[in-house]
Design an enzyme around this catalytic site. Structure first.
Site, PDB file in Angstrom:
ATOM      1  N   ASP A   1       0.846  -1.194   0.000  1.00 18.17           N
ATOM      2  CA  ASP A   1       0.000   0.000   0.000  1.00 18.17           C
ATOM      3  C   ASP A   1       0.880   1.243   0.000  1.00 18.17           C
ATOM      4  OD1 ASP A   1       0.718  -0.620   2.763  1.00 18.17           O
ATOM      5  OD2 ASP A   1      -0.635   1.001   3.353  1.00 18.17           O
TER       6      ASP A   1
ATOM      7  N   GLU B   1       0.139  -0.618   5.776  1.00 14.00           N
ATOM      8  CA  GLU B   1       1.183  -0.155   6.686  1.00 14.00           C
ATOM      9  C   GLU B   1       1.117   1.351   6.828  1.00 14.00           C
ATOM     10  OE1 GLU B   1       5.111   1.439   7.941  1.00 14.00           O
ATOM     11  OE2 GLU B   1       4.018   1.817   6.082  1.00 14.00           O
TER      12      GLU B   1
END
Length: 442
Positions: free
Chosen positions: A92, A159
């Site tokens: 991500d 994250e």
């Protein structure tokens, strides 16, 4: 291997896998799944055992679903007493911001002048594809022949935001299934400028909070009409700024307190005393304390006034506000990020030897910078070695030539995020050699 390294980085960067949170959440989730599909196909071709898992819930503010990938490969005649090295990474990325400021399409990776440009180039899609490819190459080159080793992979889709249902949940899954890693490599950017400089062995935790003082708004010229919150706020901040910690070590800086922002009056008129003054503050703290202990320390500092400050002209004002419960300290414990510190051991020295061999330079063990998913490891595996090793934070420097926009563009989370192709090549060699050295007998 070189063409494969670059192509895989380009492919993964070109998938617009923003953290699946906020607007268009379903679309973001699907792009994260697509990125994990891409990596899982590569890992399966390497005969890795893979498992996809989606976690959600677990937090009142951030219950959104997060896709994750776990994989493992056994080398030789692996048994539980042998080394078990796990790589942790994320696919991500943060939002791109104003796309008009980008010279390159952030989600159509471009190669120019020795760099790859695109969101996630630095943080940290390049590291993910580079580590996987380095393992693939080590198996192909048979450099791990005669060694017994397990290599695991944790790749998460969250994250960058809450990190509630990402790596932490995968680590919990591993623990519940009796998987006991001996060491972790986290592929986060680890040096500011040059790949050769640092290996991270810790990160301080983060606690954010506020200090709010409530007064009475009124005309500046009429003291009977106002009660100024700015003066007790200033006194209180002096108290908090005076706290000193001595809990660091040669690799990990001491805990420290800093004021992040001040907000006192928004009327844009000089004759008005505001009704409220607020400070937002942040603490970076070591593994020797906790967010809960810090909350106690801050409250004690606000209550136990040193004698030398009792002669300060604002002390009586502060005391009056405090006694009337007009001063409120808030510590955001639910969003605090825990610290970690891993004493340099076998993995750290394996990476150090690898970097000396590849780059002809001795890196420094370091613990500066923001929090990462490495902070979750010791909650499940307190004896595991941890290092962080990835490409440079600012995008890298090619042949000593510093880009004109260096430091303002090209780095992690910046416009025109980039990675130097030479750093990808070198990082692949470092990863492969680190694994080979770590797999040897003590």
């Amino acid at each position: 291997m070189t063409d494969k390294l670059i192509q895989r980085a380009v492919d993964l960067i070109s998938i617009p896998s923003e953290t699946p949170f906020g607007e268009n959440i379903n679309e973001k989730f699907e792009y994260c799944e697509q990125a994990l599909d891409y990596l899982e196909d590569i890992l399966k071709a390497m005969n890795a055992k893979t498992q996809r898992m989606v976690f959600d819930g677990g937090h009142p503010k951030w219950p959104y679903a997060v896709p994750n990938l776990y994989a493992e490969i056994e080398i030789g005649n692996y048994k539980e007493s042998d080394p078990f090295l796990v790589y942790m990474g994320h696919i991500d990325v943060v939002p791109v911001g104003n796309t008009s400021q980008w010279k390159y399409n952030p989600f159509d990776a471009s190669i120019c002048n020795g760099f790859i440009y695109g969101r996630g180039a630095t943080d940290m899609k390049t590291s993910v594809t580079t580590f996987i490819t380095s393992v693939e190459q080590a198996i192909k080159d048979k450099t791990l022949e005669g060694k017994n080793l397990k290599i695991g992979f944790i790749i998460t889709g969250d994250e960058e935001w809450a990190a509630i249902n990402g790596s932490k949940k995968v680590l919990e899954f591993m623990k519940n299934n009796d998987k006991i890693p001996t060491a972790f490599i986290v592929g986060e950017p680890s040096s500011p400028d040059y790949l050769k400089d640092y290996i991270k062995v810790g990160r301080r935790g983060s606690l954010i909070g506020s200090l709010t003082v409530t007064g009475i708004q009124g005309h500046r010229a009429y003291k009977e009409l106002y009660s100024n919150p700015n003066r007790p706020l200033n006194f209180a901040l002096n108290l908090l700024n005076s706290i000193q910690w001595n809990d660091g070590n040669e690799y990990l800086p001491n805990t420290d307190f800093e004021i992040v922002a001040l907000d006192a009056g928004s009327e844009n008129a000089t004759a008005i005393i505001p009704s409220q003054a607020k400070a937002t503050w942040g603490i970076r703290y070591t593994d020797k304390t906790s967010a809960e202990e810090l909350e106690v320390t801050l409250n004690n500092a606000l209550n136990d006034i040193p004698d030398y400050l009792k002669s300060h002209p604002d002390y009586k004002i502060y005391k009056e506000f405090k006694e009337n419960n007009k001063i409120k300290l808030v510590c955001n414990l639910s969003t605090a990020s825990i610290p970690y510190f891993s004493v340099p051991n076998k993995l750290a020295y394996s990476a150090k030897k690898a970097m000396q061999s590849v780059l002809n330079h001795t890196p420094i063990f370091d613990s500066s910078g923001g929090t990462t998913d490495a902070r979750f490891v010791h909650s499940f595996y307190p004896n595991a070695d941890i290092i962080e090793l990835g490409v440079p934070e600012k995008g890298g420097i090619v042949d000593g030539n510093i880009p004109t926009s260096y430091g303002t563009q090209g780095g992690m989370h910046q416009v025109n995020e980039s990675v130097a192709i030479q750093d990808i090549y070198d990082l692949a060699k470092i990863y492969q050699k680190t694994i080979e050295i770590y797999a040897k007998e003590n």
